[in-house]
Design a protein around this motif. Structure first.
Motif, PDB file in Angstrom:
ATOM      1  N   ASP A 136       0.958  -0.619  -0.021  1.00  0.00           N
ATOM      2  CA  ASP A 136      -0.280  -0.033   0.134  1.00  0.00           C
ATOM      3  C   ASP A 136       0.829   1.033  -0.017  1.00  0.00           C
ATOM      4  OD1 ASP A 136      -1.847   2.193   0.629  1.00  0.00           O
ATOM      5  OD2 ASP A 136      -3.076   0.708   2.328  1.00  0.00           O
ATOM      6  N   ALA A 137       0.920   2.169  -1.408  1.00  0.00           N
ATOM      7  CA  ALA A 137       1.291   3.194  -1.149  1.00  0.00           C
ATOM      8  C   ALA A 137       1.977   4.619   0.085  1.00  0.00           C
ATOM      9  CB  ALA A 137       1.359   3.702  -2.171  1.00  0.00           C
ATOM     10  N   TRP A 138       0.680   4.131   0.453  1.00  0.00           N
ATOM     11  CA  TRP A 138       0.303   5.253   2.246  1.00  0.00           C
ATOM     12  C   TRP A 138       0.731   4.599   3.043  1.00  0.00           C
ATOM     13  CZ3 TRP A 138      -0.514   9.450   0.144  1.00  0.00           C
ATOM     14  CH2 TRP A 138      -1.064   9.530  -1.199  1.00  0.00           C
ATOM     15  N   ASN A 139       1.962   3.642   3.003  1.00  0.00           N
ATOM     16  CA  ASN A 139       2.179   2.890   5.057  1.00  0.00           C
ATOM     17  C   ASN A 139       3.799   2.918   5.010  1.00  0.00           C
ATOM     18  OD1 ASN A 139      -0.049   2.254   5.738  1.00  0.00           O
ATOM     19  ND2 ASN A 139       0.007   0.096   4.563  1.00  0.00           N
ATOM     20  N   HIS A 140       3.967   3.170   6.230  1.00  0.00           N
ATOM     21  CA  HIS A 140       5.618   3.704   5.886  1.00  0.00           C
ATOM     22  C   HIS A 140       6.122   2.045   7.115  1.00  0.00           C
ATOM     23  CE1 HIS A 140       4.148   7.040   5.117  1.00  0.00           C
ATOM     24  NE2 HIS A 140       5.134   7.879   5.354  1.00  0.00           N
ATOM     25  N   LEU A 141       7.317   1.791   7.177  1.00  0.00           N
ATOM     26  CA  LEU A 141       8.489   1.012   7.817  1.00  0.00           C
ATOM     27  C   LEU A 141       9.215   1.743   8.775  1.00  0.00           C
ATOM     28  CD1 LEU A 141       9.053  -1.553   5.589  1.00  0.00           C
ATOM     29  CD2 LEU A 141       7.434  -2.042   7.544  1.00  0.00           C
ATOM     30  N   ILE A 142       9.301   1.157  10.035  1.00  0.00           N
ATOM     31  CA  ILE A 142      10.613   2.184  11.413  1.00  0.00           C
ATOM     32  C   ILE A 142      11.854   1.362  11.134  1.00  0.00           C
ATOM     33  CG2 ILE A 142       8.555   3.576  12.018  1.00  0.00           C
ATOM     34  CD1 ILE A 142       9.075   1.838  14.409  1.00  0.00           C
ATOM     35  N   ARG A 143      12.522   0.992  10.979  1.00  0.00           N
ATOM     36  CA  ARG A 143      13.921   0.559  11.174  1.00  0.00           C
ATOM     37  C   ARG A 143      14.662   0.572  12.506  1.00  0.00           C
ATOM     38  NH1 ARG A 143      19.463   0.480  10.376  1.00  0.00           N
ATOM     39  NH2 ARG A 143      20.076  -1.533   9.919  1.00  0.00           N
ATOM     40  N   VAL A 144      14.408  -0.182  13.202  1.00  0.00           N
ATOM     41  CA  VAL A 144      15.019   0.150  14.402  1.00  0.00           C
ATOM     42  C   VAL A 144      16.383  -1.063  14.993  1.00  0.00           C
ATOM     43  CG1 VAL A 144      12.997  -0.255  15.842  1.00  0.00           C
ATOM     44  CG2 VAL A 144      14.904   0.719  17.131  1.00  0.00           C
ATOM     45  N   LYS A 145      17.565  -0.805  15.695  1.00  0.00           N
ATOM     46  CA  LYS A 145      18.033  -1.819  16.526  1.00  0.00           C
ATOM     47  C   LYS A 145      17.532  -1.996  18.413  1.00  0.00           C
ATOM     48  CE  LYS A 145      22.060  -3.224  14.173  1.00  0.00           C
ATOM     49  NZ  LYS A 145      23.589  -2.923  14.035  1.00  0.00           N
ATOM     50  N   ASP A 146      16.637  -2.995  17.966  1.00  0.00           N
ATOM     51  CA  ASP A 146      16.196  -3.270  19.866  1.00  0.00           C
ATOM     52  C   ASP A 146      15.949  -4.510  19.869  1.00  0.00           C
ATOM     53  OD1 ASP A 146      14.346  -2.848  21.843  1.00  0.00           O
ATOM     54  OD2 ASP A 146      13.949  -0.919  21.161  1.00  0.00           O
ATOM     55  N   LYS A 147      16.567  -5.373  21.510  1.00  0.00           N
ATOM     56  CA  LYS A 147      16.786  -6.455  21.546  1.00  0.00           C
ATOM     57  C   LYS A 147      14.943  -6.698  22.415  1.00  0.00           C
ATOM     58  CE  LYS A 147      21.385  -7.386  21.229  1.00  0.00           C
ATOM     59  NZ  LYS A 147      22.137  -8.099  22.434  1.00  0.00           N
ATOM     60  N   VAL A 148      14.602  -6.058  22.805  1.00  0.00           N
ATOM     61  CA  VAL A 148      13.270  -5.930  23.501  1.00  0.00           C
ATOM     62  C   VAL A 148      12.727  -5.495  23.014  1.00  0.00           C
ATOM     63  CG1 VAL A 148      11.597  -3.943  25.058  1.00  0.00           C
ATOM     64  CG2 VAL A 148      14.729  -4.286  25.944  1.00  0.00           C
ATOM     65  N   ALA A 149      12.506  -4.671  21.812  1.00  0.00           N
ATOM     66  CA  ALA A 149      11.349  -4.754  20.738  1.00  0.00           C
ATOM     67  C   ALA A 149      11.610  -6.077  19.792  1.00  0.00           C
ATOM     68  CB  ALA A 149      11.267  -3.215  19.770  1.00  0.00           C
ATOM     69  N   ALA A 150      12.709  -6.460  19.360  1.00  0.00           N
ATOM     70  CA  ALA A 150      12.680  -7.295  19.241  1.00  0.00           C
ATOM     71  C   ALA A 150      11.587  -9.060  19.765  1.00  0.00           C
ATOM     72  CB  ALA A 150      13.856  -7.912  18.333  1.00  0.00           C
ATOM     73  N   ALA A 151      12.342  -8.692  20.920  1.00  0.00           N
ATOM     74  CA  ALA A 151      11.515 -10.070  21.217  1.00  0.00           C
ATOM     75  C   ALA A 151      10.181  -9.510  21.689  1.00  0.00           C
ATOM     76  CB  ALA A 151      12.316  -9.648  23.305  1.00  0.00           C
ATOM     77  N   GLU A 152       9.827  -8.796  21.623  1.00  0.00           N
ATOM     78  CA  GLU A 152       8.018  -8.410  21.877  1.00  0.00           C
ATOM     79  C   GLU A 152       7.086  -9.116  20.304  1.00  0.00           C
ATOM     80  OE1 GLU A 152       7.966  -5.072  23.019  1.00  0.00           O
ATOM     81  OE2 GLU A 152       8.215  -4.690  25.634  1.00  0.00           O
ATOM     82  N   LEU A 153       8.202  -8.722  19.401  1.00  0.00           N
ATOM     83  CA  LEU A 153       6.940  -9.011  18.147  1.00  0.00           C
ATOM     84  C   LEU A 153       7.452 -10.560  17.547  1.00  0.00           C
ATOM     85  CD1 LEU A 153       8.656  -6.068  15.905  1.00  0.00           C
ATOM     86  CD2 LEU A 153       6.724  -6.903  16.727  1.00  0.00           C
ATOM     87  N   LEU A 154       8.614 -10.819  18.377  1.00  0.00           N
ATOM     88  CA  LEU A 154       7.940 -12.295  18.146  1.00  0.00           C
ATOM     89  C   LEU A 154       8.024 -13.252  19.154  1.00  0.00           C
ATOM     90  CD1 LEU A 154      12.543 -12.788  17.852  1.00  0.00           C
ATOM     91  CD2 LEU A 154      10.798 -13.415  16.042  1.00  0.00           C
ATOM     92  N   GLU A 155       7.843 -12.778  20.745  1.00  0.00           N
ATOM     93  CA  GLU A 155       6.485 -13.128  21.328  1.00  0.00           C
ATOM     94  C   GLU A 155       5.143 -13.669  20.120  1.00  0.00           C
ATOM     95  OE1 GLU A 155       5.287 -11.721  25.344  1.00  0.00           O
ATOM     96  OE2 GLU A 155       7.050 -12.056  25.409  1.00  0.00           O
ATOM     97  N   MET A 156       4.978 -11.965  19.586  1.00  0.00           N
ATOM     98  CA  MET A 156       3.672 -11.878  19.089  1.00  0.00           C
ATOM     99  C   MET A 156       3.240 -13.217  18.016  1.00  0.00           C
ATOM    100  SD  MET A 156       2.742  -7.960  18.486  1.00  0.00           S
ATOM    101  CE  MET A 156       2.794  -8.760  16.859  1.00  0.00           C
ATOM    102  N   VAL A 157       3.909 -13.684  17.206  1.00  0.00           N
ATOM    103  CA  VAL A 157       4.073 -14.967  16.611  1.00  0.00           C
ATOM    104  C   VAL A 157       3.933 -16.117  17.046  1.00  0.00           C
ATOM    105  CG1 VAL A 157       4.049 -13.587  14.543  1.00  0.00           C
ATOM    106  CG2 VAL A 157       6.689 -14.755  14.810  1.00  0.00           C
TER     107      VAL A 157
END
Length: 161
Positions: A136-157
């Motif tokens: 979708d041309a209106w969307n964006h992504l963020i790119r960040v180095k963050d072990k805590v955020a990574a762990a939270e996202l992995l926990e979701m899936v």
């Protein structure tokens, strides 16, 4: 509203990315449809151990780009989470077949999945752009180095799986 959000991100030390390839690997950056793909594929090429991609839908053309980026990278485990029925007609089954054939693990979940990627359990790509499917041309992504955020996202899936 969009411009207000971008100003807020900038105040928090986030940077909008341009199409300048030299700046493409900046952390704490905001990408859009026009400039995220090269940086994302470069991150895949530079991965060392593990890549997790959560993508609501999968298309063959996007899967092929990821396969090219990961060619010869057998030491890197790649796990893809996607919706069991992404609602898109087209090349989904062929894409999944090709990804599995190349050694990627593809896990189809009954629940919808959010688009994100975690590379080596610390580099996060998160936002509204479907990394392996239609965009979708209106969307964006963020790119960040963050072990805590990574762990939270992995926990979701992992909880869904």
């Amino acid at each position: 509203m969009y411009r207000k959000r971008l100003r807020t991100y900038k105040k928090a030390a986030w940077q909008l990315q341009t199409t300048d390839p030299a700046a493409s690997q900046t952390v704490n950056a905001i990408f859009d449809l026009d400039n995220y793909l090269d940086a994302f594929l470069q991150d895949l090429r530079e991965s060392r151990k593990e890549v997790v991609i959560s993508s609501p839908a999968i298309t063959l053309s996007r899967a092929e780009k990821v396969l090219q980026a990961m060619e010869g990278r057998n030491e890197v485990d790649v796990v893809i989470f996607t919706a069991a029925d992404d609602g898109w007609d087209g090349t989904r089954d062929a894409a999944i077949h090709q990804l599995k054939k190349e050694g990627f693990s593809v896990r189809e979940l009954d629940d919808p999945v959010d688009p994100f990627s975690v590379i080596d359990r610390e580099l996060v790509w998160d936002g509204g752009i479907n990394l392996l499917g239609p965009e979708d041309a209106w969307n964006h992504l963020i790119r960040v180095k963050d072990k805590v955020a990574a762990a939270e996202l992995l926990e979701m899936v992992v909880e869904s799986w």
